[in-house]
Design an enzyme around this catalytic site. Structure first.
Site, PDB file in Angstrom:
ATOM      1  N   ASP A  77      22.024  39.503  -5.507  1.00 30.02           N
ATOM      2  CA  ASP A  77      22.447  38.554  -4.479  1.00 30.02           C
ATOM      3  C   ASP A  77      23.150  37.350  -5.131  1.00 30.02           C
ATOM      4  O   ASP A  77      22.696  36.851  -6.182  1.00 30.02           O
ATOM      5  CB  ASP A  77      21.191  38.091  -3.718  1.00 30.02           C
ATOM      6  N   HIS A  78      24.227  36.874  -4.507  1.00 31.96           N
ATOM      7  CA  HIS A  78      24.902  35.631  -4.933  1.00 31.96           C
ATOM      8  C   HIS A  78      25.038  35.443  -6.434  1.00 31.96           C
ATOM      9  O   HIS A  78      24.491  34.489  -6.998  1.00 31.96           O
ATOM     10  CB  HIS A  78      24.134  34.408  -4.408  1.00 31.96           C
ATOM     11  N   HIS A 174      22.298  28.478   4.662  1.00 32.62           N
ATOM     12  CA  HIS A 174      21.093  28.782   3.893  1.00 32.62           C
ATOM     13  C   HIS A 174      20.033  27.732   4.190  1.00 32.62           C
ATOM     14  O   HIS A 174      20.367  26.585   4.493  1.00 32.62           O
ATOM     15  CB  HIS A 174      21.398  28.775   2.390  1.00 32.62           C
ATOM     16  N   GLY A 175      18.771  28.126   4.063  1.00 32.92           N
ATOM     17  CA  GLY A 175      17.678  27.164   4.215  1.00 32.92           C
ATOM     18  C   GLY A 175      17.237  27.001   5.652  1.00 32.92           C
ATOM     19  O   GLY A 175      17.466  27.862   6.497  1.00 32.92           O
ATOM     20  N   HIS A 202      24.674  35.669   6.059  1.00 27.71           N
ATOM     21  CA  HIS A 202      23.605  35.063   5.243  1.00 27.71           C
ATOM     22  C   HIS A 202      22.915  33.982   6.081  1.00 27.71           C
ATOM     23  O   HIS A 202      23.441  33.529   7.094  1.00 27.71           O
ATOM     24  CB  HIS A 202      24.210  34.427   3.988  1.00 27.71           C
ATOM     25  N   GLY A 203      21.744  33.544   5.611  1.00 23.47           N
ATOM     26  CA  GLY A 203      21.054  32.434   6.265  1.00 23.47           C
ATOM     27  C   GLY A 203      20.528  32.770   7.648  1.00 23.47           C
ATOM     28  O   GLY A 203      20.651  31.962   8.570  1.00 23.47           O
ATOM     29  N   SER A 205      17.368  33.253   8.587  1.00 30.92           N
ATOM     30  CA  SER A 205      16.077  32.649   8.941  1.00 30.92           C
ATOM     31  C   SER A 205      16.329  31.530   9.940  1.00 30.92           C
ATOM     32  O   SER A 205      17.085  30.603   9.639  1.00 30.92           O
ATOM     33  CB  SER A 205      15.406  32.052   7.699  1.00 30.92           C
ATOM     34  N   ASN A 224      20.936  38.597   5.943  1.00 28.47           N
ATOM     35  CA  ASN A 224      20.130  38.159   4.803  1.00 28.47           C
ATOM     36  C   ASN A 224      19.040  37.198   5.270  1.00 28.47           C
ATOM     37  O   ASN A 224      19.333  36.230   5.985  1.00 28.47           O
ATOM     38  CB  ASN A 224      21.008  37.432   3.782  1.00 28.47           C
ATOM     39  N   THR A 227      14.565  32.394   3.531  1.00 24.39           N
ATOM     40  CA  THR A 227      13.786  31.169   3.764  1.00 24.39           C
ATOM     41  C   THR A 227      12.501  31.436   4.550  1.00 24.39           C
ATOM     42  O   THR A 227      11.427  30.951   4.164  1.00 24.39           O
ATOM     43  CB  THR A 227      14.659  30.140   4.509  1.00 24.39           C
TER      44      THR A 227
HETATM   45 ZN   LIG Z   1      23.206  33.824   0.875  1.00 23.93          ZN
END
Ligand SMILES: [Zn+2]
Length: 272
Positions: A77-78, A174-175, A202-203, A205, A224, A227
């Site tokens: 990942d990343h 993200h987060g 992504h992100g 959550s 993805n 978090t």
């Molecule tokens: Zn990501």
């Protein structure tokens, strides 16, 4: 059996990718996938290298692969370092993400193309990224729409690099989200129409499941999640420590963390 993204896409309208960084998180991901009878992506981020070397990670995943009688994707990942990507491929990762989104457009294309050429020799699939997102650790301000993925650029990027999937910036972050996330569904449709590639969000959550399902209908094929799992695991450990006080033991704390991560993983796997 380790499978690449292309094979995994054939078995599901949308794949879920969870991050792992120790035995407990990998166990939680694979247990949840087994219970849900869904394909899964176990992803290891470049950011975890400080406490878990790539060779150990690949070896660990290989052992789990022999124990669990089910296919799963072992994904990097990343990764911003090309060397880390090359190393992951030679160590047996079945899929990699090269994140050149911070680079000028042409440089991102050039580097990603180089990765794709190398990965193809090993049957490894490649995810690229276009458009800005805040850092993987969830810090930084929310990205403004001017920096979202541009559909025209996405079409060029897809054609010039030959990537198997493309991570996009469409209001995701993200987060932990401050307030309600606003996903630009029209932009997902436009990118999908222009690039003709499986898209990655992504992100996830904190994005309501209805919005995730809508994003999948617009062209997202991989989400993805990190978090939620990480935070719930930490919360369960805190609760355990609060109740046990001075007699709390690490081995028991890790059991609580694993159980929490497994619950979160199952929730996302079953949202489709
Ligand atoms: Zn990501």
């Amino acid at each position: 059996m380790l499978i690449n993204l292309e094979s995994a896409f054939q078995s599901s309208p949308c794949l879920v990718s969870f991050n792992f960084y120790n035995i407990e998180s990998l166990t939680a991901i694979l247990n949840a996938a087994k219970k849900s009878e869904k394909p899964v992506i176990a992803a290891f981020g470049e950011g975890y290298l400080s406490h878990m070397p790539l060779k150990l990670t690949a070896g660990l995943a290989g052992i789990f692969d022999r124990i669990y009688d089910m296919p799963f994707v072992l994904h990097l990942d990343h990764a911003r370092s090309k060397e880390v990507v090359f190393q992951a491929i030679t160590l047996g990762f079945s899929s990699v993400m090269y994140d050149g989104s911070h680079l000028p457009f042409e440089q991102n294309i050039q580097n990603t193309k180089e990765i794709v050429n190398y990965a193809k020799k090993y049957g490894v699939t490649v995810e690229g990224e276009l458009g800005c997102m805040n850092p993987e650790d969830g810090t930084g301000p929310r990205i403004q729409s001017d920096y979202y993925t541009n559909p025209g650029q996405a079409a060029l990027f897809a054609a010039k690099t030959g990537v198997d999937a493309l991570a996009v910036s469409v209001g995701n972050a993200h987060g932990v989200y401050s307030g309600q996330p606003h996903i630009d569904f029209d932009r997902i449709l436009e990118i999908r129409g222009a690039a003709h590639l499986p898209l990655v969000l992504h992100g996830c959550s904190g994005i309501p499941f209805d919005d995730i399902r809508k994003a999948v209908r617009c062209g997202i094929r991989k989400i993805n999640v990190n978090t939620d799992m990480a935070v719930e695991a930490a919360k369960s450990v805190k609760t355990f420590l609060d109740t046990q006080g001075e007699t709390a033991r690490m081995d028991k704390a890790m059991e609580y963390a694993q159980a929490a991560m497994e619950r979160v993983a199952e929730k996302y796997l079953n949202c489709f």
